[in-house]
Design an enzyme around this catalytic site. Sequence first.
Site, PDB file in Angstrom:
ATOM      1  N   GLU A  20      12.729  -2.346  11.699  1.00  7.95           N
ATOM      2  CA  GLU A  20      12.134  -1.499  10.618  1.00  7.95           C
ATOM      3  C   GLU A  20      11.172  -0.616  11.548  1.00  7.95           C
ATOM      4  O   GLU A  20      10.179  -1.205  12.118  1.00  7.95           O
ATOM      5  CB  GLU A  20      11.514  -2.171   9.492  1.00  7.95           C
ATOM      6  N   GLU A  29      10.655  -8.170  -3.037  1.00  7.25           N
ATOM      7  CA  GLU A  29      11.478  -6.895  -2.672  1.00  7.25           C
ATOM      8  C   GLU A  29      10.671  -6.672  -1.149  1.00  7.25           C
ATOM      9  O   GLU A  29       9.265  -6.430  -1.136  1.00  7.25           O
ATOM     10  CB  GLU A  29      10.762  -5.872  -3.659  1.00  7.25           C
ATOM     11  N   LYS A  41      -2.742  -9.155  -7.011  1.00  7.64           N
ATOM     12  CA  LYS A  41      -3.615  -8.608  -5.989  1.00  7.64           C
ATOM     13  C   LYS A  41      -2.831  -7.589  -5.123  1.00  7.64           C
ATOM     14  O   LYS A  41      -1.850  -7.489  -4.701  1.00  7.64           O
ATOM     15  CB  LYS A  41      -3.691 -10.127  -4.853  1.00  7.64           C
ATOM     16  N   PRO A  42      -3.770  -6.551  -5.184  1.00  8.70           N
ATOM     17  CA  PRO A  42      -3.057  -5.173  -4.572  1.00  8.70           C
ATOM     18  C   PRO A  42      -3.405  -5.313  -3.098  1.00  8.70           C
ATOM     19  O   PRO A  42      -4.225  -6.010  -2.593  1.00  8.70           O
ATOM     20  CB  PRO A  42      -3.725  -4.071  -5.176  1.00  8.70           C
ATOM     21  N   CYS A  69      10.548   1.483   2.223  1.00  8.23           N
ATOM     22  CA  CYS A  69      11.595   0.388   2.606  1.00  8.23           C
ATOM     23  C   CYS A  69      12.952   0.923   2.324  1.00  8.23           C
ATOM     24  O   CYS A  69      13.864   0.201   2.930  1.00  8.23           O
ATOM     25  CB  CYS A  69      11.397  -0.654   1.342  1.00  8.23           C
ATOM     26  N   TRP A  83       0.878  -1.199  -0.189  1.00 10.20           N
ATOM     27  CA  TRP A  83      -0.060  -0.028  -0.068  1.00 10.20           C
ATOM     28  C   TRP A  83       0.938   1.226   0.102  1.00 10.20           C
ATOM     29  O   TRP A  83       0.395   2.462  -0.548  1.00 10.20           O
ATOM     30  CB  TRP A  83      -1.081   0.058   1.126  1.00 10.20           C
TER      31      TRP A  83
HETATM   32  P1  NAD Z   1       2.700  -6.663   3.898  1.00  9.93           P
HETATM   33  O1  NAD Z   1       3.448  -7.816   3.651  1.00  9.93           O
HETATM   34  O2  NAD Z   1       1.791  -6.686   5.040  1.00  9.93           O
HETATM   35  O3  NAD Z   1       1.723  -6.649   2.785  1.00  9.93           O
HETATM   36  C1  NAD Z   1       2.138  -6.837   1.413  1.00  9.93           C
HETATM   37  C2  NAD Z   1       1.145  -7.398   0.464  1.00  9.93           C
HETATM   38  O4  NAD Z   1       1.014  -8.693   0.851  1.00  9.93           O
HETATM   39  C3  NAD Z   1      -0.334  -6.870   0.590  1.00  9.93           C
HETATM   40  O5  NAD Z   1      -0.696  -6.900  -0.595  1.00  9.93           O
HETATM   41  C4  NAD Z   1      -0.888  -7.889   1.620  1.00  9.93           C
HETATM   42  O6  NAD Z   1      -2.213  -7.882   1.277  1.00  9.93           O
HETATM   43  C5  NAD Z   1      -0.208  -8.913   1.202  1.00  9.93           C
HETATM   44  N1  NAD Z   1      -0.277 -10.156   2.027  1.00  9.93           N
HETATM   45  C6  NAD Z   1      -0.193 -10.053   3.457  1.00  9.93           C
HETATM   46  N2  NAD Z   1      -0.110 -11.334   3.967  1.00  9.93           N
HETATM   47  C7  NAD Z   1      -0.395 -12.162   2.800  1.00  9.93           C
HETATM   48  C8  NAD Z   1      -0.255 -13.535   2.758  1.00  9.93           C
HETATM   49  N3  NAD Z   1      -0.499 -14.355   4.052  1.00  9.93           N
HETATM   50  N4  NAD Z   1      -0.556 -14.109   1.505  1.00  9.93           N
HETATM   51  C9  NAD Z   1      -0.436 -13.370   0.647  1.00  9.93           C
HETATM   52  N5  NAD Z   1      -0.361 -11.953   0.466  1.00  9.93           N
HETATM   53  C10 NAD Z   1      -0.238 -11.405   1.718  1.00  9.93           C
HETATM   54  O7  NAD Z   1       3.568  -5.409   3.792  1.00  9.93           O
HETATM   55  P2  NAD Z   1       2.861  -4.009   4.079  1.00  9.93           P
HETATM   56  O8  NAD Z   1       2.979  -3.539   5.247  1.00  9.93           O
HETATM   57  O9  NAD Z   1       1.864  -3.829   3.204  1.00  9.93           O
HETATM   58  O10 NAD Z   1       4.349  -3.206   3.259  1.00  9.93           O
HETATM   59  C11 NAD Z   1       5.082  -2.806   4.142  1.00  9.93           C
HETATM   60  C12 NAD Z   1       6.523  -3.675   3.896  1.00  9.93           C
HETATM   61  O11 NAD Z   1       6.714  -3.646   2.627  1.00  9.93           O
HETATM   62  C13 NAD Z   1       7.598  -3.047   4.480  1.00  9.93           C
HETATM   63  O12 NAD Z   1       8.306  -3.995   5.378  1.00  9.93           O
HETATM   64  C14 NAD Z   1       8.373  -2.351   3.345  1.00  9.93           C
HETATM   65  O13 NAD Z   1       9.756  -2.251   3.904  1.00  9.93           O
HETATM   66  C15 NAD Z   1       8.212  -3.418   2.134  1.00  9.93           C
HETATM   67  N6  NAD Z   1       8.379  -2.720   0.990  1.00  9.93           N
HETATM   68  C16 NAD Z   1       9.394  -3.198   0.201  1.00  9.93           C
HETATM   69  C17 NAD Z   1       9.343  -2.738  -1.015  1.00  9.93           C
HETATM   70  C18 NAD Z   1      11.044  -3.030  -1.794  1.00  9.93           C
HETATM   71  O14 NAD Z   1      10.908  -2.617  -2.861  1.00  9.93           O
HETATM   72  N7  NAD Z   1      11.729  -3.591  -1.299  1.00  9.93           N
HETATM   73  C19 NAD Z   1       8.941  -1.642  -1.281  1.00  9.93           C
HETATM   74  C20 NAD Z   1       7.837  -1.100  -0.698  1.00  9.93           C
HETATM   75  C21 NAD Z   1       7.706  -1.898   0.548  1.00  9.93           C
END
Ligand code: NAD
Length: 475
Positions: free
Chosen positions: A379, A244, A168-169, A278, A144
């Site tokens: 983090e 990522e 899936k967003p 990130c 998000w």
């Molecule tokens: P998150 O892992 O909670 O969610 C990311 C995505 O994964 C969302 O679409 C969510 O719905 C999905 N998701 C969550 N649980 C899942 C499951 N069990 N199965 C399948 N999909 C699932 O992370 P977040 O809180 O949305 O994002 C923040 C994190 O993303 C931070 O750790 C950040 O550092 C990282 N991030 C990394 C980059 C990069 O390029 N390295 C870029 C942006 C964000």
Amino acid sequence: MYINGEWRNALSKKSFESINPATGEVIDTVPDGNAEDATLAIDAANNAFPSWAGKTAYERSAILYKAWQLMIQRKGELARLMTIEQGKPLRAAANETQYAADFLLWYAEEAKRVYGETIPSARGDQRFIISKAPVGVVAAITPWNYPISMLTRKLGPALAAGCTVVLKPAEATPLCAIAVYKILEEAGVPPGVINLVTAKDPKPIGDVFTSDPRIAKITFTGSTAVGRTLAKEAGHNLKRISMELGGHAPFIVWEDADPTHAAKGASLVKFLNTGQACISPNRMFVHENQAEAYVAELTSRVERLRAGNGLDDGIGIGPLVNEAAVAKVERQVEDARSKGAKVMCGGHRLMESGLDKGHFYAATVLTDVTPDMLIYREETFGPVAAVVPFRDGDDVLAMANDTPYGLAAYVYTNDIAKAMRTVEGLNFAIIGVNDINPTSAAAPFGGMKSSGLGREGGHEGIEEYLESKTAGFSI
Ligand code: NAD
């Protein structure tokens, strides 16, 4: 949801709300997809694959080019939607939209440069020709915090390579994903080539993605914890992965650096997207001779950041994504304070002037941060700059590398040799040298260690969606 070229409801007819994190207001409702919807989307992507892969690179490129043009034309509209749904100030949202469009243009160009090789054989009657083929149907899961650019960073190279996609967003930003898909549809992406499944509960969709044999690759951006689980399941089923994940960026200010310049950079990059990036600096290692000037400049800049609704003029800092994010920041700041860190500014939630309706935390500067504090290890993903003064003789590179993460790092120095040695000594994959924005559609982006696997962007980005095919000809 968008499946096989049609906008549709979830099979269950259920829906969920997208909420403005600055005001708590419901913006709209979207379909709440489940495993069956995800399977239908995979059917569509699988059926569409042969004809999309069979198009020329020039045909695919033309569609991506058109999508780039549309995204640029609608930059203002997309930025506004992003501010309402994700919270970042309008100018930052416009910058992100530009960055998102950059990937469409870059991969419209790269599509035409998927070259193979010829390799000499040891046999005089043999010739080797190596060509590249798209991996197949790709499942993408996006976060998000960058709700438009994280989509195009995956969709651009996947489409250029000839793959079809089911995406899936994040459940917090489905409307931004819908807006991106409308553009791609209008640009002429054929039915079935890109599919969108919105869902409140991501797990059942993730389970389908990792288990369905028709999915060739999973590309994920999000937290290390979720990435690890998806990678494990995908690995079991021998799917390709790009991950990522999280970061814990060090920001090193050497004794010879200009502390004012470094603090200005730090104030800009740390508070970008309210620290929800990130590549956000999480530990600022500042030489003790520079620490006072650095902290003074940083604090004076941070105190001037106005928090509020990103649609309003002069707002420098938006809301956090939800209550859990505010609670995490609060816990890290309280822990640091109780262990001796000094709070130079901020250090509390923002509740006045209606901000209590959203998820706001004051932009905060902590100094005298030490390794026993949570913020030194975890983090933050929030608006807290943590300064760790160091002395001559401290092994700063070892301190910076003392984390499971390896995404971004920053170094400030006026000594070119020191800059080079620091770059070489840091176990991080993206390093800004006197620079706070070492990212571009043209350059590879990704992490070492627990920050992930694979790279997005640049010419490396398209390789993640391609296989090598070796053909040995007897002649
Ligand atoms: P998150 O892992 O909670 O969610 C990311 C995505 O994964 C969302 O679409 C969510 O719905 C999905 N998701 C969550 N649980 C899942 C499951 N069990 N199965 C399948 N999909 C699932 O992370 P977040 O809180 O949305 O994002 C923040 C994190 O993303 C931070 O750790 C950040 O550092 C990282 N991030 C990394 C980059 C990069 O390029 N390295 C870029 C942006 C964000």
